[in-house]
Each structure stands twice: as structure tokens, then as C-alpha cells.
Write an enzyme that holds these catalytic residues in place. Structure first.
Site, PDB file in Angstrom:
ATOM      1  N   ASP A 268       0.810  -1.222   0.000  1.00 30.33           N
ATOM      2  CA  ASP A 268       0.000   0.000   0.000  1.00 30.33           C
ATOM      3  C   ASP A 268       0.846   1.276   0.000  1.00 30.33           C
ATOM      4  O   ASP A 268       0.349   2.359   0.294  1.00 30.33           O
ATOM      5  CB  ASP A 268      -0.976  -0.006   1.187  1.00 30.33           C
ATOM      6  CG  ASP A 268      -0.241  -0.060   2.520  1.00 30.33           C
ATOM      7  OD1 ASP A 268       0.984  -0.306   2.512  1.00 30.33           O
ATOM      8  OD2 ASP A 268      -0.899   0.160   3.557  1.00 30.33           O
TER       9      ASP A 268
ATOM     10  N   HIS B  36      25.609   3.004 -15.809  1.00 30.49           N
ATOM     11  CA  HIS B  36      24.449   3.373 -14.990  1.00 30.49           C
ATOM     12  C   HIS B  36      24.588   2.864 -13.557  1.00 30.49           C
ATOM     13  O   HIS B  36      23.635   2.352 -12.959  1.00 30.49           O
ATOM     14  CB  HIS B  36      23.154   2.838 -15.629  1.00 30.49           C
ATOM     15  CG  HIS B  36      22.769   3.599 -16.859  1.00 30.49           C
ATOM     16  ND1 HIS B  36      21.832   3.161 -17.759  1.00 30.49           N
ATOM     17  CD2 HIS B  36      23.202   4.783 -17.341  1.00 30.49           C
ATOM     18  CE1 HIS B  36      21.718   4.032 -18.747  1.00 30.49           C
ATOM     19  NE2 HIS B  36      22.546   5.029 -18.505  1.00 30.49           N
TER      20      HIS B  36
ATOM     21  N   ASP C 246      27.445  11.786 -11.714  1.00 28.82           N
ATOM     22  CA  ASP C 246      26.459  12.206 -12.718  1.00 28.82           C
ATOM     23  C   ASP C 246      25.173  12.449 -11.939  1.00 28.82           C
ATOM     24  O   ASP C 246      24.472  11.506 -11.569  1.00 28.82           O
ATOM     25  CB  ASP C 246      26.291  11.108 -13.772  1.00 28.82           C
ATOM     26  CG  ASP C 246      25.348  11.519 -14.906  1.00 28.82           C
ATOM     27  OD1 ASP C 246      24.640  12.537 -14.749  1.00 28.82           O
ATOM     28  OD2 ASP C 246      25.314  10.813 -15.926  1.00 28.82           O
TER      29      ASP C 246
ATOM     30  N   ASP D 125      21.346  17.956 -15.977  1.00 25.41           N
ATOM     31  CA  ASP D 125      22.020  16.653 -16.176  1.00 25.41           C
ATOM     32  C   ASP D 125      23.511  16.942 -16.304  1.00 25.41           C
ATOM     33  O   ASP D 125      23.957  17.406 -17.355  1.00 25.41           O
ATOM     34  CB  ASP D 125      21.451  15.984 -17.437  1.00 25.41           C
ATOM     35  CG  ASP D 125      22.034  14.599 -17.662  1.00 25.41           C
ATOM     36  OD1 ASP D 125      22.749  14.083 -16.779  1.00 25.41           O
ATOM     37  OD2 ASP D 125      21.772  14.027 -18.745  1.00 25.41           O
TER      38      ASP D 125
ATOM     39  N   HIS E 218      28.782   5.045 -25.555  1.00 28.96           N
ATOM     40  CA  HIS E 218      27.482   5.731 -25.600  1.00 28.96           C
ATOM     41  C   HIS E 218      27.550   6.944 -26.523  1.00 28.96           C
ATOM     42  O   HIS E 218      28.589   7.265 -27.076  1.00 28.96           O
ATOM     43  CB  HIS E 218      27.001   6.088 -24.188  1.00 28.96           C
ATOM     44  CG  HIS E 218      27.900   7.025 -23.423  1.00 28.96           C
ATOM     45  ND1 HIS E 218      27.919   8.374 -23.649  1.00 28.96           N
ATOM     46  CD2 HIS E 218      28.801   6.787 -22.440  1.00 28.96           C
ATOM     47  CE1 HIS E 218      28.783   8.944 -22.816  1.00 28.96           C
ATOM     48  NE2 HIS E 218      29.347   8.003 -22.079  1.00 28.96           N
TER      49      HIS E 218
ATOM     50  N   HIS F 218      21.990  14.220 -25.893  1.00 31.31           N
ATOM     51  CA  HIS F 218      20.548  13.999 -25.967  1.00 31.31           C
ATOM     52  C   HIS F 218      19.877  15.320 -25.640  1.00 31.31           C
ATOM     53  O   HIS F 218      20.491  16.206 -25.035  1.00 31.31           O
ATOM     54  CB  HIS F 218      20.110  12.877 -25.004  1.00 31.31           C
ATOM     55  CG  HIS F 218      20.524  13.079 -23.567  1.00 31.31           C
ATOM     56  ND1 HIS F 218      19.840  13.909 -22.706  1.00 31.31           N
ATOM     57  CD2 HIS F 218      21.566  12.589 -22.855  1.00 31.31           C
ATOM     58  CE1 HIS F 218      20.438  13.884 -21.515  1.00 31.31           C
ATOM     59  NE2 HIS F 218      21.495  13.114 -21.578  1.00 31.31           N
TER      60      HIS F 218
ATOM     61  N   HIS G 284      16.130  12.777 -20.598  1.00 29.50           N
ATOM     62  CA  HIS G 284      16.290  12.454 -22.018  1.00 29.50           C
ATOM     63  C   HIS G 284      15.028  12.997 -22.672  1.00 29.50           C
ATOM     64  O   HIS G 284      14.008  12.326 -22.734  1.00 29.50           O
ATOM     65  CB  HIS G 284      16.438  10.945 -22.235  1.00 29.50           C
ATOM     66  CG  HIS G 284      17.681  10.392 -21.595  1.00 29.50           C
ATOM     67  ND1 HIS G 284      17.846   9.072 -21.275  1.00 29.50           N
ATOM     68  CD2 HIS G 284      18.830  11.006 -21.201  1.00 29.50           C
ATOM     69  CE1 HIS G 284      19.044   8.900 -20.723  1.00 29.50           C
ATOM     70  NE2 HIS G 284      19.652  10.059 -20.653  1.00 29.50           N
TER      71      HIS G 284
ATOM     72  N   GLU H 297      28.410  15.102 -23.559  1.00 25.59           N
ATOM     73  CA  GLU H 297      28.890  14.252 -22.475  1.00 25.59           C
ATOM     74  C   GLU H 297      29.754  13.075 -22.928  1.00 25.59           C
ATOM     75  O   GLU H 297      29.398  11.920 -22.718  1.00 25.59           O
ATOM     76  CB  GLU H 297      27.699  13.731 -21.664  1.00 25.59           C
ATOM     77  CG  GLU H 297      26.571  13.101 -22.476  1.00 25.59           C
ATOM     78  CD  GLU H 297      25.505  12.486 -21.566  1.00 25.59           C
ATOM     79  OE1 GLU H 297      25.854  11.700 -20.677  1.00 25.59           O
ATOM     80  OE2 GLU H 297      24.313  12.804 -21.765  1.00 25.59           O
TER      81      GLU H 297
ATOM     82  N   TYR I 106      35.918   4.840 -20.753  1.00 21.83           N
ATOM     83  CA  TYR I 106      35.696   3.831 -19.711  1.00 21.83           C
ATOM     84  C   TYR I 106      36.589   2.631 -20.018  1.00 21.83           C
ATOM     85  O   TYR I 106      36.429   1.990 -21.059  1.00 21.83           O
ATOM     86  CB  TYR I 106      34.218   3.407 -19.691  1.00 21.83           C
ATOM     87  CG  TYR I 106      33.292   4.612 -19.729  1.00 21.83           C
ATOM     88  CD1 TYR I 106      32.935   5.274 -18.556  1.00 21.83           C
ATOM     89  CD2 TYR I 106      32.842   5.114 -20.951  1.00 21.83           C
ATOM     90  CE1 TYR I 106      32.130   6.407 -18.606  1.00 21.83           C
ATOM     91  CE2 TYR I 106      32.042   6.249 -21.010  1.00 21.83           C
ATOM     92  CZ  TYR I 106      31.685   6.890 -19.835  1.00 21.83           C
ATOM     93  OH  TYR I 106      30.897   8.003 -19.887  1.00 21.83           O
TER      94      TYR I 106
ATOM     95  N   ARG J 167      33.750  10.815 -17.303  1.00 15.70           N
ATOM     96  CA  ARG J 167      32.767  11.472 -18.178  1.00 15.70           C
ATOM     97  C   ARG J 167      32.680  12.926 -17.735  1.00 15.70           C
ATOM     98  O   ARG J 167      32.792  13.211 -16.522  1.00 15.70           O
ATOM     99  CB  ARG J 167      31.397  10.787 -18.096  1.00 15.70           C
ATOM    100  CG  ARG J 167      30.312  11.479 -18.904  1.00 15.70           C
ATOM    101  CD  ARG J 167      29.057  10.632 -19.167  1.00 15.70           C
ATOM    102  NE  ARG J 167      28.299  10.312 -17.962  1.00 15.70           N
ATOM    103  CZ  ARG J 167      28.308   9.141 -17.357  1.00 15.70           C
ATOM    104  NH1 ARG J 167      29.061   8.144 -17.831  1.00 15.70           N
ATOM    105  NH2 ARG J 167      27.604   8.919 -16.269  1.00 15.70           N
TER     106      ARG J 167
ATOM    107  N   GLU K 285      30.051  16.154 -18.463  1.00 22.08           N
ATOM    108  CA  GLU K 285      28.755  16.437 -19.098  1.00 22.08           C
ATOM    109  C   GLU K 285      28.268  17.842 -18.751  1.00 22.08           C
ATOM    110  O   GLU K 285      28.174  18.200 -17.572  1.00 22.08           O
ATOM    111  CB  GLU K 285      27.708  15.419 -18.609  1.00 22.08           C
ATOM    112  CG  GLU K 285      26.298  15.705 -19.116  1.00 22.08           C
ATOM    113  CD  GLU K 285      25.300  14.610 -18.770  1.00 22.08           C
ATOM    114  OE1 GLU K 285      25.462  13.970 -17.706  1.00 22.08           O
ATOM    115  OE2 GLU K 285      24.360  14.398 -19.558  1.00 22.08           O
TER     116      GLU K 285
END
Ligand code: GLY
Ligand code: MN
Ligand code: MN
Length: 438
Positions: free
Chosen positions: A39, A243, A260, A271, A350, A354, A361, A384, A388, A406, A408
Site C-alpha cells: 500500500d 548506470h 552524474d 544533467d 554511448h 541527448h 532524455h 557528455e 571507460y 565522463r 557532461e
């Protein structure tokens, strides 16, 4: 809601109404409530198309936009006021509020939907509704379309087409209006403060979760709704997982920390990614790779201007990365071959950009008429690039294994080129080290 905001949502509806035209009716439901477990529900988050047109953030609602309809152009179906329920779950605008505060020409309670919808749809020529996740609503709309076919045979009126409103709406959302850019700048300013604090605070022994908490404290305490997406706080080799959101490792002095994380402010996302050495300066391998990603990012940003294709910043970033990867002995071969075969994807898997807006996104087509879309003023995109190198990648020089980087930023396309909306966050080696090695 303030008068100003009502005017803004009204202007958006007017623009949308003009685009769908007289004789069309658009039906847009609110987001469903999502159950977390038993619930307990997830905090409610309104559907962004619904919010963009209405400014209304209650569940169990439907808006109808019907240009020049005799019953009124904008109808809202909402939960009724209910003293008992409101004690449990908070205030509802109700039918009265829909009319007085949200600019509805007509308002009904949501349980009147089955009476109200046919009245709007009966004489329509085109119905705009996107078949979304709410199966009951989908079934209802399909059934109404079927019923109206019979009507059309008998009376010569009734819809013949079910169209997706997102084609039009997402094109509108792709181009940010001044009030949207204000919200995005605010989200970015809050994120900038959070990233700076993280750089100055992370030390050997800090938990990734502690830095996550610090970031999200900075978001909430400055008026943001919270993170616009799950915060990535990835130290050491965790940064090679794109991710990574576990955020459960204790970092070591001198690890690289990839963050990130971006706040959401008044329904608009930021972002932002920064990567920095924990509590000290970059070591040689880290610095070499960092400088390369930064150079690629700056090349990507420099390519952003009206008239170039969406792919151009990506291509600029990839070429710079590939040239640098050869110099650093990560890759061998001719640059053009490494690009055309996609060999560089071993270390950069990647895309570079975007759209950014209400969604992290964000909506909007990337290709038009089979071709990569041209950038235009008012669009906001991320730049970005990253590198890696898996910890177990024997093909890479040993000192580079387990490094993920990275960088960005959020970039607005302007008539003269671009504006980096997140420029205030340190990213040169010297700026970063002045915080991490202070
Ligand atoms: N934070 C998600 C992304 O960078 O696209
Ligand atoms: Mn991004
Ligand atoms: Mn990101």
C-alpha cells in the site's frame, strides 16, 4: 498557481490548439499512480505532456483540448473535493479549482468521464490521443472510436482518425521558452553548487552514499524537487559501469570519483557529470585521460550552433577521443578506420548528446526525413563524452585499467552559436584540484 503561470499554460494550449486545428479533439490523461510495494506508492510525478499544457499535478485527471468546441476549448476532469480523503492525502483543487485556478472553460469530476468524452468526440473529425500505459483508458478510447464509426454512417459526423498528439507537442517542447530556460538555469545552478560541494568534501574513506546524500541535500535544501534521475556516485572502477547507482562503496584517497547528478526544479531537469580525484591531485594516467575527455568535450561544445546536424558534436568528440586514444596507446590503427569500424566503442560506448528539458532524455525527434536533425536556437542538449576502461581489460596500459571518466554539460543553442548553461562548475584540472587538493 500564480496569474503569470496560468497565462503561460494558456498560451501553450492555444499554440497546441492552433496546431491540431478546428474539428480536432485532444484527450490527455494524467500519469497513473505507481505502487512501490503493497500500500505504499511512489511519490506522485505528473505526466510531462499533461503538465506542460495544464500546470496541474493531481492524479486521476484528464484534460480535453477542443479548438472552437461549443462546450469550451479546455475541459478538465478532476478528482472531486472530498473532506475525508483530503485529510489523508492532501488538498485537491476539485472542479471549483479547475475553473478558478487552472483556466478550464468546463470542469467535471473524473467519474463523469464516460458521459463527457462522447460529447466531445461525437462531432470531432480527428481525435488526438496517444495509446499509453493506462490500458483502461486505451480501451475506453478505442471503444469510443468504434462507437463513433456507427455514428458517422448514420449522421455523417464523427472522428475518422486517431492521431498521436506527441508529434506536435514534443516539437513544441523541444524549443525552450524563456520561462522554461529560467527553470533550467535554476536547476543547473543548484546542481552546480552540489557538485562543487562534493568536490571539496569527498575524501579517502567517504562513502559514495554520503556524497549522494550531500548532493541530494543540496538539491532539496535549495528548492529543487530532488534528483532529476538516480544520482550516479561512482568511485574507482565503479565509474566504468555507465548506470552505476548502487553508491555503496567506500572510496579511497586518489580514486577518481565520477558524479552524474542533476536536480529537477519546477519540472525541469539538469544533467551534469564531473569526474575528479578524491582528496588530492590527478595522477599521471588519470590526468592524461581526463585531459583527453575534456578536449573532446570542448570540441563537441564548440561544434554546437544553428544549422549543424545533431550528429556534428558527437562526430567532433569521437574524432578527438580516437586521436587521443591512439596517442595514449589504447588503440592502434588509422583514425578513420577506428571510427568507421566502431573500434573505439571498446572505450566509448554511448552517444555524446541527448535533448534536455522536462525529461532528462527529453522529447523531440533526432532525425527528420531520414536525416540527422539540424540544431536550432532554443534547443537544449547535453555534451557528455567519456572514456571507460574496464578493470580487467588486458589490452589497455595497466595504469589506465579501472578508470572511468565522463564530463557532461548542458548546452543551449543560441542564434549566434551556443551557451553552456552549466559553465560555472569547475572542469579544468587546475580548477578541480583547487577544490580537491585544498
Ligand atoms: N544521467 C543520464 C545521462 O547522462 O544521460
Ligand atoms: Mn545525459
Ligand atoms: Mn548525466
Amino acid at each position: 498557481m500564480t496569474v503569470d503561470k496560468t497565462t503561460i499554460f494558456k498560451a501553450r494550449r492555444k499554440r497546441f490548439a492552433e496546431a491540431i486545428g478546428k474539428g480536432a479533439v485532444a484527450v490527455i490523461p494524467s500519469a497513473p499512480v505507481a505502487v512501490r510495494s503493497r500500500d505504499v506508492e511512489f511519490p506522485y510525478h505528473q505526466d510531462h505532456d499533461f503538465y506542460y499544457l495544464s500546470g496541474f499535478d493531481e492524479p486521476e485527471s484528464v484534460i480535453i483540448i477542443a479548438p472552437e468546441h461549443p462546450e469550451g476549448e479546455f475541459a478538465m476532469l478532476v478528482r472531486p473535493r472530498d473532506k475525508d480523503r483530503e485529510i489523508w492525502t492532501g488538498r485537491r483543487a476539485g472542479v471549483e479549482g479547475a475553473l478558478a485556478l487552472f483556466g478550464a472553460d468546463k470542469a467535471f469530476t473524473i467519474d463523469e468521464l464516460d458521459d463527457v468524452l462522447p460529447r466531445y468526440l461525437r462531432d470531432a473529425e480527428r481525435v488526438f490521443y496517444s495509446l499509453g500505459g493506462d490500458e483502461r483508458m486505451n480501451a475506453r478510447m478505442i471503444q469510443l472510436m468504434r462507437a463513433s464509426e456507427a455514428n458517422r454512417e448514420r449522421y455523417g459526423v464523427g472522428p475518422t482518425a486517431l492521431l498521436d498528439p506527441r508529434e506536435i507537442l514534443h516539437e513544441h517542447r523541444l524549443f525552450k521558452q524563456p520561462e522554461e530556460l529560467d527553470a533550467m538555469r535554476r536547476a543547473i545552478a543548484i546542481s552546480a553548487d552540489a557538485h562543487r560541494r562534493a568536490m571539496a568534501t569527498a575524501k579517502g574513506g567517504s562513502g559514495e552514499w554520503e556524497i549522494q546524500a550531500l548532493l541530494e541535500y543540496a538539491f532539496r535544501s535549495q528548492g529543487a524537487t530532488g534528483p532529476a534521475y538516480p544520482s550516479i556516485v561512482a568511485s574507482g572502477a565503479n565509474a566504468t559501469v555507465l548506470h552505476y547507482i548502487h553508491n555503496d562503496r567506500r572510496m579511497e584517497q586518489g580514486d577518481l570519483l565520477l558524479i552524474d547528478a542533476g536536480s529537477e526544479y519546477d519540472f525541469y531537469a539538469s544533467d551534469i557529470t564531473r569526474t575528479f580525484p578524491v582528496g588530492t591531485r590527478f595522477n599521471d594516467a588519470q590526468r592524461d585521460l581526463y585531459q583527453l575527455v575534456l578536449e573532446a568535450q570542448l570540441k563537441g561544445i564548440a561544434a554546437v550552433k544553428p544549422g549543424v546536424s545533431f550528429e556534428t558534436p558527437h562526430e567532433a568528440a569521437v574524432r578527438t577521443l580516437v586521436e587521443g586514444m591512439r596517442e595514449l596507446k589504447l588503440l592502434a590503427g588509422a583514425v578513420d578506420d577506428l571510427i568507421s569500424t566502431g573500434a573505439y566503442r571498446q572505450f566509448y560506448m554511448h552517444r555524446t548528446s541527448h535533448w534536455l528539458g522536462m525529461d532528462v532524455h527529453d522529447v523531440g525527434l533526432y532525425r527528420v526525413d531520414g536525416e540527422s536533425r539540424k540544431l536550432e536556437p532554443g534547443m537544449v542538449l547535453t555534451i557528455e563524452p567519456g572514456i571507460y576502461i574496464a578493470a580487467d581489460d588486458d589490452s589497455a596500459p595497466a595504469q589506465m585499467r579501472g578508470i572511468g571518466i565522463r564530463i557532461e554539460d548542458d548546452v543551449l543553442v543560441t542564434p549566434g552559436g551556443h551557451e553552456v548553461l552549466s559553465a560555472q562548475i569547475p572542469k579544468s584540472v587546475a580548477e578541480i584540484e583547487s577544490l580537491t587538493a585544498a
